[in-house]
Design an enzyme around this catalytic site. Structure first.
Site, short mmCIF file in Angstrom:
data_model
loop_
_atom_site.label_atom_id
_atom_site.label_comp_id
_atom_site.label_asym_id
_atom_site.label_seq_id
_atom_site.Cartn_x
_atom_site.Cartn_y
_atom_site.Cartn_z
CE1 TYR A 1 -4.34 -1.39 0.21
CE2 TYR A 1 -3.11 -3.11 1.34
CZ TYR A 1 -4.25 -2.68 0.69
OH TYR A 1 -5.31 -3.53 0.52
CD GLU B 1 -6.20 -6.40 1.83
OE1 GLU B 1 -4.97 -6.22 2.04
OE2 GLU B 1 -6.86 -5.67 1.07
CD GLN C 1 -8.51 -13.36 -8.73
OE1 GLN C 1 -8.86 -12.65 -9.66
NE2 GLN C 1 -7.30 -13.26 -8.20
N GLY D 1 -20.60 -17.48 -15.89
CA GLY D 1 -21.09 -17.05 -14.58
C GLY D 1 -21.88 -18.14 -13.87
CB VAL E 1 -17.88 -9.07 -11.67
CG1 VAL E 1 -19.21 -8.38 -11.72
CG2 VAL E 1 -16.97 -8.39 -10.65
CG PHE E 2 -15.83 -14.41 -13.63
CD1 PHE E 2 -15.57 -15.02 -12.41
CD2 PHE E 2 -16.83 -14.92 -14.42
CE1 PHE E 2 -16.30 -16.13 -12.00
CE2 PHE E 2 -17.56 -16.02 -14.02
CZ PHE E 2 -17.30 -16.63 -12.81
N GLY E 3 -12.96 -10.77 -12.83
CA GLY E 3 -12.09 -9.65 -13.17
C GLY E 3 -12.39 -8.45 -12.31
#
Length: 397
Positions: free
Chosen positions: A98, A140, A207, A273, A385-387
């Site tokens: 970060y 996280e 993913q 999906g 969503v993908f991406g």
């Protein structure tokens, strides 16, 4: 949250920052990758960088977070933060990164906006950034702990134990840890990250949703994506990974998960999906669910419909389940009202239904609008969503 003085400064400068962020993000990424090429090579998705979606997602998330801070100062936008944190944890983001992002992002802001960035403006936006960054770091850290992995290291070496050809362009992989350890716990709807080494030496990460619940393996499915470098990892998996091969696979993550309960649930998907939705449906069937389940799916044609047979079998196992499928190009006799795009007009949907959606952004927008028209509350509509998520900050996200 944001201090009163910074709130007013951010409110006044938000339109200028939002308007210039299309110039800021390319400059930021170019400079950061020039100084840290390992981030582009081994962490960031090169396909999403090439098509600009990662840059648009970053711009959207920062603008949405800043807007939430000034419009709802007493409420932290946890849904937005959770979505980002799960994706970060799945690729092993660490707190020190970060600081790297902060340096090059603020250099880009200063260069693009020039004299507009007074010390007061810089301090206010610095506060925004670290409020968001520190919140993500904390989330996280918790996600790593809950997954039982070291901070920033979600990976396990797995062996491919089976490979199943679902359609011409969709393959399912079953993997298990090579050390014989326990299969990581996963909730229905979650995904894993997969890291592969490509011919140029890059270690790219993607993913993939968990598409089933075998007892002694993790199961995920991969559609061969078109384009380069967008499809470089899926092509590698399709062409080069077979039973017995090894893959680096993360612990499961993802904030869009099927919640327990007795109320009706709708699982709506389009194309690939359908993978997280078939995973959710498999969970409902395996746990003997008696709740009402409405499955909605749209696809190009029957041959492109991955898990078509699984959908039929699983729906029969859930006592109060029904399936509604649309094909744009049916190959055989097919009802006219189920030809084309998904249209929920004729599907009875109880007002207390919880909906889960996954598919391309136009599909998500269309189906969400139809569900709101049908009487569902925005908070009851969840999406995956993908991406990069280009829809962050919308109601119901």
């Amino acid at each position: 949250m944001l201090s009163p003085a910074s709130t007013e400064t951010v409110r006044a400068t938000l339109p200028a920052v939002r308007g210039a962020i299309g110039e800021i993000t390319p400059l930021f990424y170019d400079r950061m990758f020039a100084a840290h090429p390992e981030l582009s090579r081994d962490l960031f998705n090169r396909g999403n960088q090439a098509n600009g979606s990662q840059r648009r997602a970053l711009a959207g998330s920062i603008a949405a977070f800043a807007t939430a801070l000034v419009e709802h100062p007493e409420t932290r936008p946890d849904s937005l933060l959770a979505r980002i944190a799960h994706k970060h944890a799945s690729v092993g983001i660490t707190a020190d990164q970060y600081g790297i992002v902060h340096r090059y992002l603020f250099e880009a802001i200063a260069e693009v906006l020039g004299g507009t960035v007074t010390p007061e403006v810089a301090a206010a936006w610095d506060e925004v950034y670290w409020l968001m960054a520190n919140a993500l770091i904390a989330i996280e850290r918790r996600l790593y702990e809950e997954a039982g992995v070291a901070n920033g290291d979600p990976w396990r070496t797995c062996r491919v134990v089976a490979r199943l050809q679902e359609t011409e362009d969709v393959v399912t992989f079953l993997v298990a840890p090579v050390d014989g350890g326990a299969i990581p716990a996963a909730r229905p709807g979650q995904y894993v990250s997969v890291q592969v080494q490509l011919p140029d030496g890059a270690r790219q990460i993607r993913q993939y949703s968990l598409s089933g619940r075998p007892d002694r393996a993790l199961q995920f499915s991969v559609r061969r994506a078109a384009g380069e470098p967008a499809g470089e990892v899926s092509h590698h998996l399709h062409d080069h990974v077979h039973p017995g091969d090894r893959l680096l696979v993360s612990a499961p993550f993802g904030d869009v998960v099927l919640e327990d309960g007795d109320g009706p649930v709708l699982l709506a998907s389009a194309g690939i999906g359908g993978t997280p939705m078939i995973g959710m449906l498999a969970h409902l069937a395996a746990t003997g669910a008696t709740r009402r389940v409405i499955v909605v799916h749209g696809d190009r044609d029957p041959l492109s419909h991955a898990f078509r047979a699984d959908l039929d079998q699983l729906v029969r196992k859930v006592p109060d389940a029904s399936a509604h499928v649309w094909y744009e190009h049916p190959a055989t006799d097919w009802p006219a009202h189920r030809t084309g795009l998904v249209d929920l007009t004729g599907v009875p949907i109880p007002a207390d239904t919880t909906a889960y959606l996954c598919g391309p952004l136009p599909f998500l927008r269309s189906v969400r609008a139809q569900l709101l028209t049908a009487g569902l509350h925005p908070s009851a509509v969840h999406y995956e969503v993908f991406g990069p998520d280009l829809w962050l900050g919308h109601d119901g996200s």
